[in-house]
Design a protein around this motif. Structure first.
Motif, PDB file in Angstrom:
ATOM      1  N   LEU A 174      11.370  33.009  22.048  1.00 47.07           N
ATOM      2  CA  LEU A 174      10.304  33.643  21.276  1.00 47.07           C
ATOM      3  C   LEU A 174       9.282  32.613  20.798  1.00 47.07           C
ATOM      4  N   LEU A 175       9.762  31.505  20.279  1.00 50.09           N
ATOM      5  CA  LEU A 175       8.861  30.481  19.751  1.00 50.09           C
ATOM      6  C   LEU A 175       8.135  29.742  20.872  1.00 50.09           C
ATOM      7  N   SER A 176       8.788  29.568  22.011  1.00 49.13           N
ATOM      8  CA  SER A 176       8.119  28.965  23.168  1.00 49.13           C
ATOM      9  C   SER A 176       6.994  29.869  23.658  1.00 49.13           C
ATOM     10  N   GLY A 177       7.281  31.178  23.718  1.00 46.16           N
ATOM     11  CA  GLY A 177       6.227  32.120  24.067  1.00 46.16           C
ATOM     12  C   GLY A 177       5.109  32.106  23.047  1.00 46.16           C
ATOM     13  N   GLY A 178       5.459  31.982  21.760  1.00 42.92           N
ATOM     14  CA  GLY A 178       4.448  31.888  20.711  1.00 42.92           C
ATOM     15  C   GLY A 178       3.580  30.649  20.853  1.00 42.92           C
ATOM     16  N   LEU A 179       4.199  29.554  21.286  1.00 50.53           N
ATOM     17  CA  LEU A 179       3.447  28.325  21.537  1.00 50.53           C
ATOM     18  C   LEU A 179       2.390  28.545  22.610  1.00 50.53           C
ATOM     19  N   ALA A 180       2.804  29.179  23.714  1.00 44.64           N
ATOM     20  CA  ALA A 180       1.869  29.446  24.807  1.00 44.64           C
ATOM     21  C   ALA A 180       0.796  30.439  24.386  1.00 44.64           C
ATOM     22  N   ALA A 181       1.193  31.466  23.631  1.00 39.04           N
ATOM     23  CA  ALA A 181       0.227  32.476  23.202  1.00 39.04           C
ATOM     24  C   ALA A 181      -0.806  31.887  22.242  1.00 39.04           C
ATOM     25  N   GLY A 182      -0.345  31.094  21.279  1.00 38.55           N
ATOM     26  CA  GLY A 182      -1.268  30.480  20.333  1.00 38.55           C
ATOM     27  C   GLY A 182      -2.240  29.525  21.000  1.00 38.55           C
ATOM     28  N   ILE A 225      13.753  24.408  16.666  1.00 31.45           N
ATOM     29  CA  ILE A 225      13.213  25.665  16.144  1.00 31.45           C
ATOM     30  C   ILE A 225      12.206  25.402  15.032  1.00 31.45           C
ATOM     31  N   VAL A 226      12.547  24.503  14.126  1.00 30.29           N
ATOM     32  CA  VAL A 226      11.634  24.176  13.029  1.00 30.29           C
ATOM     33  C   VAL A 226      10.338  23.561  13.557  1.00 30.29           C
ATOM     34  N   ILE A 227      10.461  22.652  14.522  1.00 28.82           N
ATOM     35  CA  ILE A 227       9.277  22.016  15.101  1.00 28.82           C
ATOM     36  C   ILE A 227       8.383  23.053  15.778  1.00 28.82           C
ATOM     37  N   LEU A 228       8.995  23.972  16.524  1.00 32.45           N
ATOM     38  CA  LEU A 228       8.217  25.007  17.199  1.00 32.45           C
ATOM     39  C   LEU A 228       7.525  25.928  16.197  1.00 32.45           C
TER      40      LEU A 228
END
Length: 243
Positions: free
Chosen positions: A147-155, A217-220
């Motif tokens: 989820l957070l990796s996808g959020g990184l790409a989306a942002g 997770i915290v870093i992402l």
């Protein structure tokens, strides 16, 4: 606000569906078959138990989101529909988050479908007679990091798409960024002296997996927050219309 976000999100998902239809469903089915059938069948139970597979679940949503998020604003600009969208009654945050969540839903949704198919594959091919499930800690790590990796790409994708004029430019910039993110550490490690490589690998082997996952997770979360905050500051209707 939530209704407005859903309105934009539904519009974006429909456009993403149209884009996928033009490209073809075969590539999507191949991807699900690879991560849901082929790799799980080859790796066996380690596919759902080993923390190494987190690498796959971090990379997959990143790749999937990037394939569609470049179109979010640059595509509207190319189709000359951006002005109409910005002239609507929809709030700025509804437009921004609707587009961001649509890309995230597509990428993470396909990733989680692959997760489920992989679980079915493991139970069909490697089950000792009882049902096998992801261990709770692995399930939490996979769902969170994907989820957070996808959020990184989306942002990052929305931020880039806001700044460039064409989808091709946005896609190229995002592809270069992903290549650097993936290949730079790999080649950088290979360039280190052999003694340094051995020392680094021994250090990594001694890491506490749970602590490492929580740190990632915290870093992402921090990076995702920074990217989304930057996109919110960049989103200015008057500036976008005049560009």
């Amino acid at each position: 606000m939530l209704t407005d976000i859903w309105t934009v999100m539904r519009k974006e998902l429909k456009e993403i569906s149209n884009i996928r239809e033009r490209i073809g469903l075969i590539s999507i089915l191949f991807l699900i078959a690879s991560f849901g059938i082929l790799l799980p069948w080859q790796m066996g139970r380690s596919w759902i138990e080993s923390p190494i597979t987190l690498i796959y679940w971090a990379w997959l949503p990143l790749f999937l989101v990037i394939t569609v998020v470049a179109d979010s604003f640059a595509g509207e600009r190319e189709r000359h529909t951006l002005e109409t969208l910005l002239a609507s009654r929809l709030p700025d945050q509804a437009i921004l988050f609707g587009k961001l969540l649509a890309a995230l839903t597509y990428g993470v949704g396909l990733t989680w479908i692959s997760l489920l198919v992989g679980l079915i594959t493991i139970n069909l091919g490697h089950s000792p007679g009882s049902l096998i499930f992801y261990p709770p800690d692995v399930a939490f790590a996979v769902l969170s990091i994907s989820l957070l990796s996808g959020g990184l790409a989306a942002g990052a994708g929305v931020l880039v798409s806001l700044r460039v004029k064409t989808v091709q430019q946005a896609t190229q910039l995002l592809s270069i960024a992903v290549m650097v993110l993936i290949f730079l550490p790999t080649f950088g490690l290979q360039m280190l002296p052999a003694a340094w490589q051995e020392r680094l690998l021994k250090s990594v082997a001694n890491w506490d997996v749970t602590q490492t996952v929580l740190t990632v997770i915290v870093i992402l979360i921090i990076i995702d927050s920074i990217l989304i905050g930057a996109a919110m500051r960049r989103f200015q209707r008057t500036r976008l219309i005049s560009e």
